[in-house]
Enzyme design. Structure first.
Site, short mmCIF file in Angstrom:
data_model
loop_
_atom_site.label_atom_id
_atom_site.label_comp_id
_atom_site.label_asym_id
_atom_site.label_seq_id
_atom_site.Cartn_x
_atom_site.Cartn_y
_atom_site.Cartn_z
N LYS A 1 -7.91 -39.89 -112.40
CA LYS A 1 -8.20 -39.07 -113.58
C LYS A 1 -7.84 -39.81 -114.86
O LYS A 1 -7.14 -40.82 -114.86
CB LYS A 1 -7.45 -37.73 -113.47
CG LYS A 1 -8.08 -36.82 -112.41
CD LYS A 1 -7.46 -35.45 -112.38
CE LYS A 1 -8.21 -34.57 -111.37
NZ LYS A 1 -7.56 -33.26 -111.18
N ARG B 1 -4.53 -34.73 -103.21
CA ARG B 1 -5.99 -34.85 -103.07
C ARG B 1 -6.41 -36.19 -103.67
O ARG B 1 -6.21 -36.41 -104.87
CB ARG B 1 -6.67 -33.68 -103.78
CG ARG B 1 -8.19 -33.65 -103.68
CD ARG B 1 -8.74 -32.42 -104.41
NE ARG B 1 -10.19 -32.37 -104.33
CZ ARG B 1 -11.02 -32.97 -105.18
NH1 ARG B 1 -10.52 -33.70 -106.17
NH2 ARG B 1 -12.32 -32.87 -105.04
#
Length: 290
Positions: free
Chosen positions: A233, A268
């Site tokens: 991210k 995740r």
């Protein structure tokens, strides 16, 4: 290492049947592998966009040690536009059916849409990962009807607009309060089990993300398993100067090892093999605390 459990009201690979349902149990921090069955993923450029490619990738992630494979047919990156349900289903159902036929992997579906969740669960999926955090009461109903756990994520706003000007008076209190209330609602509505995800990067500034990550021990101390997803991210770029998503695995590992130490039950990730290896080493180093 603490024992973790997710309960299902339907058979699940690797789960033990108990009077309360099928229980999937593991120790420490497990890995959920990301399968982007989309042409516009922020992290892998849609290289797994075709169902055959997505299926091969899902099988490879399971073989590499992912406890759960998370299949998504709609990008939720900042600024992403919604995808019609029929198109989303065309992307994911062939993958779900083939994985279900294999009978080896626990299958999660990353979707905002109750109709997609319903069709995927009918096709053999086991868990719903809802980035909107069960805001839609129909999603809660679908999960309860199928006896499927839900991963409840916090997101301020919606993907198209969430990063414009996120604001909180107290980000930890607001995110934790939302997740706890939604978990109570889910269990009262018949969902057998939940994972809670603070939603790193979903309607949060850099400081919001860091504050939430530092406060993970508080969230993890509650009654529900916590999932953290920071893989590739923008947070990693902000902290370490990695403008290309594919170059952010080392920073992702650092965040996720912190999350595991702080009590997260699952992370995740894109790089399953790297995380499985790193988490095993960290667990061995910390065994004297257990």
């Amino acid at each position: 290492m603490p024992e973790r459990t997710l309960t299902f009201h339907r058979p699940v690979p690797g789960a033990a049947r108990t009077p309360g349902g099928w229980q999937l149990t593991w120790r420490g921090c497990a890995v959920m592998g990301i399968v982007n069955a989309t042409p516009d993923s922020f992290s892998d450029g849609g290289q797994h966009g075709a169902p055959a490619q997505a299926l091969a990738h899902a099988r490879a992630l399971h073989a590499a040690g992912a406890l759960v494979v998370d299949v998504g047919g709609e990008s939720t990156r900042p600024g992403a536009d919604p995808v019609p349900a029929a198109e989303e289903l065309d992307r994911i159902l062939p993958v779900v059916r083939a994985l279900a036929d294999d009978g080896a992997a626990v299958i999660s579906i990353d979707t905002l849409k109750p109709e997609v969740a319903d069709a995927a669960l009918r096709a053999g999926a086991h868990l719903i990962n809802d980035v909107s955090g069960l805001r839609d009461p129909d999603m809660l109903r679908v999960c309860a009807e199928h006896g499927a756990p839900a991963c409840i994520m916090h997101m301020q706003g919606e993907p198209r607009t969430m990063q414009r000007r996120p604001h909180y008076d107290d980000v930890v209190a607001e995110v934790h309060g939302y997740l706890t209330a939604q978990a109570d609602r889910a269990l009262a509505g018949g969902i057998p089990s939940v994972l809670l995800d603070p939603g790193i990067g979903f309607g949060k500034t850099l400081e919001h993300n860091l504050t939430l990550l530092r406060a993970l021990p508080r969230l993890s101390a509650g009654p529900h398993a916590v999932l953290v997803g920071a893989s590739r991210k923008r947070l990693i770029d902000w902290l370490a100067g990695a403008p290309h998503a594919a170059d952010r695995d080392p920073g992702s590992l650092a965040v996720h090892l912190h999350a595991a130490r702080a009590g997260a039950a699952m992370v995740r990730v894109h790089d399953v093999a790297g995380h499985v290896q790193a988490l095993r080493v960290q667990a061995a180093l910390e065994v004297h605390h257990g």
